[in-house]
Enzyme design. Structure first.
Site, PDB file in Angstrom:
ATOM      1  N   ALA A  16       4.961 -15.321 -11.893  1.00  0.00           N
ATOM      2  CA  ALA A  16       5.152 -15.867 -10.539  1.00  0.00           C
ATOM      3  C   ALA A  16       4.043 -16.869 -10.204  1.00  0.00           C
ATOM      4  O   ALA A  16       4.320 -17.984  -9.767  1.00  0.00           O
ATOM      5  CB  ALA A  16       5.178 -14.726  -9.515  1.00  0.00           C
ATOM      6  N   LYS A  35      -7.352 -10.741 -12.058  1.00  0.00           N
ATOM      7  CA  LYS A  35      -8.272  -9.616 -11.796  1.00  0.00           C
ATOM      8  C   LYS A  35      -9.037  -9.238 -13.072  1.00  0.00           C
ATOM      9  O   LYS A  35     -10.206  -8.927 -13.025  1.00  0.00           O
ATOM     10  CB  LYS A  35      -7.456  -8.429 -11.290  1.00  0.00           C
ATOM     11  N   LEU A  45       4.576  -7.819 -20.467  1.00  0.00           N
ATOM     12  CA  LEU A  45       5.186  -6.605 -21.020  1.00  0.00           C
ATOM     13  C   LEU A  45       6.706  -6.624 -21.004  1.00  0.00           C
ATOM     14  O   LEU A  45       7.339  -5.774 -21.642  1.00  0.00           O
ATOM     15  CB  LEU A  45       4.731  -5.380 -20.204  1.00  0.00           C
ATOM     16  N   GLY A  48      13.222  -6.622 -22.080  1.00  0.00           N
ATOM     17  CA  GLY A  48      14.666  -6.843 -22.153  1.00  0.00           C
ATOM     18  C   GLY A  48      15.084  -8.288 -22.072  1.00  0.00           C
ATOM     19  O   GLY A  48      15.781  -8.811 -22.943  1.00  0.00           O
ATOM     20  N   GLY A  49      14.657  -8.994 -21.004  1.00  0.00           N
ATOM     21  CA  GLY A  49      15.022 -10.392 -20.900  1.00  0.00           C
ATOM     22  C   GLY A  49      15.102 -10.882 -19.490  1.00  0.00           C
ATOM     23  O   GLY A  49      14.559 -10.273 -18.561  1.00  0.00           O
ATOM     24  N   GLU A 113      22.337  -5.166 -20.221  1.00  0.00           N
ATOM     25  CA  GLU A 113      21.567  -3.969 -19.889  1.00  0.00           C
ATOM     26  C   GLU A 113      22.352  -3.134 -18.891  1.00  0.00           C
ATOM     27  O   GLU A 113      23.425  -3.531 -18.435  1.00  0.00           O
ATOM     28  CB  GLU A 113      20.199  -4.358 -19.307  1.00  0.00           C
ATOM     29  N   ASP A 207      -2.910  -4.957  -4.429  1.00  0.00           N
ATOM     30  CA  ASP A 207      -4.010  -5.562  -3.645  1.00  0.00           C
ATOM     31  C   ASP A 207      -3.498  -6.607  -2.652  1.00  0.00           C
ATOM     32  O   ASP A 207      -4.045  -6.747  -1.548  1.00  0.00           O
ATOM     33  CB  ASP A 207      -5.036  -6.227  -4.574  1.00  0.00           C
ATOM     34  N   HIS A 228      11.644   3.999 -14.095  1.00  0.00           N
ATOM     35  CA  HIS A 228      12.439   3.619 -15.272  1.00  0.00           C
ATOM     36  C   HIS A 228      12.828   4.875 -16.039  1.00  0.00           C
ATOM     37  O   HIS A 228      11.980   5.723 -16.319  1.00  0.00           O
ATOM     38  CB  HIS A 228      11.650   2.677 -16.187  1.00  0.00           C
ATOM     39  N   ARG A 269      19.653   2.269 -12.874  1.00  0.00           N
ATOM     40  CA  ARG A 269      18.454   3.022 -13.266  1.00  0.00           C
ATOM     41  C   ARG A 269      18.204   4.277 -12.446  1.00  0.00           C
ATOM     42  O   ARG A 269      17.829   5.314 -12.984  1.00  0.00           O
ATOM     43  CB  ARG A 269      17.228   2.119 -13.117  1.00  0.00           C
ATOM     44  N   HIS A 330       7.964   2.220 -12.454  1.00  0.00           N
ATOM     45  CA  HIS A 330       8.187   0.989 -13.207  1.00  0.00           C
ATOM     46  C   HIS A 330       8.123  -0.273 -12.359  1.00  0.00           C
ATOM     47  O   HIS A 330       7.505  -1.256 -12.749  1.00  0.00           O
ATOM     48  CB  HIS A 330       9.548   1.082 -13.886  1.00  0.00           C
ATOM     49  N   GLU A 354       6.457  -9.757  -7.862  1.00  0.00           N
ATOM     50  CA  GLU A 354       6.694  -8.350  -7.506  1.00  0.00           C
ATOM     51  C   GLU A 354       5.995  -7.933  -6.220  1.00  0.00           C
ATOM     52  O   GLU A 354       6.421  -6.988  -5.558  1.00  0.00           O
ATOM     53  CB  GLU A 354       6.256  -7.468  -8.682  1.00  0.00           C
ATOM     54  N   ARG A 365      16.364  -2.344  -8.236  1.00  0.00           N
ATOM     55  CA  ARG A 365      16.496  -3.612  -8.960  1.00  0.00           C
ATOM     56  C   ARG A 365      17.471  -3.510 -10.138  1.00  0.00           C
ATOM     57  O   ARG A 365      17.424  -2.557 -10.911  1.00  0.00           O
ATOM     58  CB  ARG A 365      15.124  -4.013  -9.487  1.00  0.00           C
TER      59      ARG A 365
HETATM   60  C1  LIG Z   1       7.059  -2.595 -19.420  1.00  0.00           C
HETATM   61  C2  LIG Z   1       7.789  -3.523 -18.511  1.00  0.00           C
HETATM   62  C3  LIG Z   1       8.958  -4.131 -18.928  1.00  0.00           C
HETATM   63  C4  LIG Z   1       9.630  -5.014 -18.083  1.00  0.00           C
HETATM   64  N1  LIG Z   1      10.766  -5.640 -18.529  1.00  0.00           N
HETATM   65  C5  LIG Z   1      11.365  -6.565 -17.740  1.00  0.00           C
HETATM   66  C6  LIG Z   1      12.470  -7.306 -18.227  1.00  0.00           C
HETATM   67  O1  LIG Z   1      12.904  -7.173 -19.363  1.00  0.00           O
HETATM   68  N2  LIG Z   1      13.040  -8.231 -17.393  1.00  0.00           N
HETATM   69  C7  LIG Z   1      12.588  -8.446 -16.115  1.00  0.00           C
HETATM   70  O2  LIG Z   1      13.155  -9.287 -15.416  1.00  0.00           O
HETATM   71  N3  LIG Z   1      11.519  -7.758 -15.656  1.00  0.00           N
HETATM   72  C8  LIG Z   1      10.903  -6.835 -16.425  1.00  0.00           C
HETATM   73  N4  LIG Z   1       9.817  -6.158 -15.961  1.00  0.00           N
HETATM   74  C9  LIG Z   1       9.301  -6.478 -14.615  1.00  0.00           C
HETATM   75  C10 LIG Z   1       8.567  -7.806 -14.651  1.00  0.00           C
HETATM   76  O3  LIG Z   1       7.830  -7.912 -15.851  1.00  0.00           O
HETATM   77  C11 LIG Z   1       7.607  -7.925 -13.479  1.00  0.00           C
HETATM   78  O4  LIG Z   1       8.244  -7.580 -12.286  1.00  0.00           O
HETATM   79  C12 LIG Z   1       7.112  -9.359 -13.348  1.00  0.00           C
HETATM   80  O5  LIG Z   1       6.597  -9.810 -14.572  1.00  0.00           O
HETATM   81  C13 LIG Z   1       6.058  -9.443 -12.259  1.00  0.00           C
HETATM   82  O6  LIG Z   1       5.436 -10.696 -12.346  1.00  0.00           O
HETATM   83  P1  LIG Z   1       4.291 -11.036 -11.318  1.00  0.00           P
HETATM   84  O7  LIG Z   1       3.844 -12.413 -11.669  1.00  0.00           O
HETATM   85  O8  LIG Z   1       4.736 -10.749  -9.955  1.00  0.00           O
HETATM   86  O9  LIG Z   1       3.141  -9.966 -11.628  1.00  0.00           O
HETATM   87  P2  LIG Z   1       2.206  -9.681 -12.966  1.00  0.00           P
HETATM   88  O10 LIG Z   1       2.813 -10.361 -14.119  1.00  0.00           O
HETATM   89  O11 LIG Z   1       2.010  -8.242 -13.004  1.00  0.00           O
HETATM   90  O12 LIG Z   1       0.897 -10.445 -12.580  1.00  0.00           O
HETATM   91  C14 LIG Z   1       0.043  -9.960 -11.578  1.00  0.00           C
HETATM   92  C15 LIG Z   1      -1.217 -10.788 -11.588  1.00  0.00           C
HETATM   93  O13 LIG Z   1      -1.961 -10.508 -10.410  1.00  0.00           O
HETATM   94  C16 LIG Z   1      -3.323 -10.364 -10.747  1.00  0.00           C
HETATM   95  N5  LIG Z   1      -3.976  -9.581  -9.706  1.00  0.00           N
HETATM   96  C17 LIG Z   1      -3.594  -8.400  -9.166  1.00  0.00           C
HETATM   97  N6  LIG Z   1      -4.451  -8.027  -8.204  1.00  0.00           N
HETATM   98  C18 LIG Z   1      -5.395  -8.997  -8.140  1.00  0.00           C
HETATM   99  C19 LIG Z   1      -6.568  -9.185  -7.359  1.00  0.00           C
HETATM  100  N7  LIG Z   1      -6.973  -8.308  -6.436  1.00  0.00           N
HETATM  101  N8  LIG Z   1      -7.333 -10.301  -7.577  1.00  0.00           N
HETATM  102  C20 LIG Z   1      -6.985 -11.211  -8.534  1.00  0.00           C
HETATM  103  N9  LIG Z   1      -5.868 -11.080  -9.289  1.00  0.00           N
HETATM  104  C21 LIG Z   1      -5.093  -9.986  -9.093  1.00  0.00           C
HETATM  105  C22 LIG Z   1      -3.316  -9.727 -12.118  1.00  0.00           C
HETATM  106  O14 LIG Z   1      -4.563  -9.893 -12.761  1.00  0.00           O
HETATM  107  C23 LIG Z   1      -2.163 -10.494 -12.756  1.00  0.00           C
HETATM  108  O15 LIG Z   1      -2.646 -11.717 -13.273  1.00  0.00           O
HETATM  109  C24 LIG Z   1       9.129  -5.263 -16.784  1.00  0.00           C
HETATM  110  C25 LIG Z   1       7.949  -4.648 -16.361  1.00  0.00           C
HETATM  111  C26 LIG Z   1       7.286  -3.789 -17.209  1.00  0.00           C
HETATM  112  C27 LIG Z   1       6.022  -3.135 -16.733  1.00  0.00           C
END
Ligand SMILES: Cc1cc2nc3c(=O)[nH]c(=O)nc-3n(C[C@H](O)[C@H](O)[C@H](O)COP(=O)(O)OP(=O)(O)OC[C@H]3O[C@@H](n4cnc5c(N)ncnc54)[C@H](O)[C@@H]3O)c2cc1C
Length: 404
Positions: A16, A35, A45, A48-49, A113, A207, A228, A269, A330, A354, A365
């Protein structure tokens, strides 16, 4: 205490945050915080896709699948924006260098899925998140206008007269930093770090939500947490290892300790999770099983190499025996309330990924919708910020011209 100044500060370097940075103009000074190290985010992580609207004939079914999984509590406008925005996001990812699997004729290959009525998920082996995130990171690193700051933890947002003016942060050496910005984007991911058993990185402790709450920014559905169904059961401490839903999409089935199936594995799920918990309670056991007996060996090795290796490392050869599984925390459907442009209820504060709640997922979801939702709404945030900053630049230059 040190001060820094920029146009946009983005807290979080998952998909994001990175995608928002890529859609901001290259003449904007952007600071991004992580962080811990850049690899420690849930985006890396995802297995699936990522969903896509394959063609117009699938629109109604995709829309309905998303709503059904979300118990019809989804914001319909957001679902529509996500589905309609999906094709251009996938095309853009391909242009940026993401390698999605293809069929022999060169067309994109789609997997399926749970709770999807049709295959519509683009993937890269079983490490789609790593493929997308590392590509986005590589493209961001090429931008000279973006500074990436690892091990820099946002501790609060800076607020003046009800408007967000940046963030306060703690640096690696314990120093404090105020990053002053015209616009702030919270992309701090989920809340799994608050749970004992979670598939998330422990550093993800909500946070962004906490900082927003402290300043009276509206939050929504803070109790909508997804469990999950199929995480590898292990007595070792640490993050739970997820066995992607696409394994069930490709034919893996759930078995109890008597070797009997007890649920339709492709239900949403929350329904599958409930069935597993009930079966565990009935049998008085701490896990049930996922059997890959019906999944061809070439699919196990070709589509799920990461899952295969990890199960093997825990002592289970899934080509020959089932793996023990247990549900774990999850995903977080709730978060900081945002509108269609990812704007929060505080001026100049945006939330994406997220940590935000744009209502796409409703109460639960649909698999592989979160990467897509994160990207579509990060792009929308970047467009809105650009539009507003350009408007205020024009206003300022008109004002200056009129004054001088
Ligand atoms: C094991 C697993 C498998 C998944 N498989 C899928 C899938 O197949 N398909 C799908 O669509 N989704 C999947 N998801 C969900 C999806 O990966 C996440 O919802 C999505 O990647 C979230 O992206 P994000 O950028 O919001 O957060 P993240 O990628 O979690 O990034 C969060 C960022 O915020 C930073 N941060 C947090 N707090 C602070 C702070 N206080 N100060 C500075 N930085 C901070 C962290 O360091 C990190 O860089 C999966 C999730 C998991 C855990």
């Amino acid at each position: 205490m040190n001060d820094m100044y920029c146009d946009v500060v983005i807290v979080g370097c998952g998909v994001a945050g990175l995608y928002a940075a890529l859609w901001l103009p290259s003449d904007k000074r952007i600071v991004m915080l992580s962080k811990e190290d850049l690899a420690s985010c849930d985006s890396m992580l995802a297995q699936g896709g990522i969903c896509v609207l394959r063609d117009e004939t699938d629109y109604d079914a995709y829309f309905e699948d998303t709503l059904r999984a979300g118990h019809y509590e989804n914001r319909r406008e957001s679902v529509e924006l996500m589905i309609r925005g999906s094709r251009s996001v996938i095309d853009h990812l391909l242009a940026l260098g993401v390698r999605f699997e293809r069929n022999a004729d060169g067309s994109l290959a789609y997997t399926r899925e749970g709770a999807h009525s049709a295959p519509r998920i683009c993937f890269h082996k079983d490490i789609t998140g790593k493929e997308i995130t590392s590509t986005l990171l590589a493209r961001v690193r090429e931008r000279s206008n973006v500074s990436l700051m690892e091990y820099t933890e946002m501790t609060d947002i800076l607020v003046e007269k009800g408007t967000c003016r940046g963030v306060a942060a703690k640096t690696r050496d314990g120093g404090s930093l105020h990053i002053h910005a015209a616009d702030t984007v919270l992309a701090t991911g989920g809340i799994g770090g608050l749970y004992e058993h979670s598939t998330n990185f422990p550093l993800l402790t909500g946070d962004g939500c906490e900082a927003a709450r402290r300043h009276g920014v509206k939050l929504e559905h803070m109790d909508y947490v997804q469990i999950h169904p199929t995480c590898l059961y292990s007595t070792r401490p640490g993050r739970s290892f997820l066995i992607s839903e696409s394994a069930r999409g490709e034919g893996a089935v759930l078995l109890n300790h008597r070797g009997e199936r007890f649920v339709d594995e492709l239900l949403p799920r929350d329904v599958v999770t409930k069935a597993i918990h009930q079966e565990m309670e009935k049998e008085g056991v701490p896990f049930e099983y996922l059997s890959f007996a019906a999944v061809p060996e070439e699919t196990i090795l070709g589509h799920f190499p990461h899952i295969f290796e990890r199960c093997l490392a825990e002592g289970y050869d899934i080509r020959k025996e089932p793996a023990p599984i247990v549900p774990a925390q999850h995903y977080f459907m709730g978060g900081i309330y945002v509108n269609r442009d990812s704007a929060t209820t505080m001026a100049h504060l945006y939330a994406v990924g997220e940590t935000s709640c744009n209502g796409v997922h409703g109460k639960n979801r649909l698999a592989s919708n979160s990467l897509l939702e994160s990207l579509v709404f990060a792009k929308r945030a970047a467009h809105k910020i650009t539009e507003n900053q350009e408007r205020s630049d024009t206003y300022e230059s008109n004002y200056n011209a009129a004054c001088c």
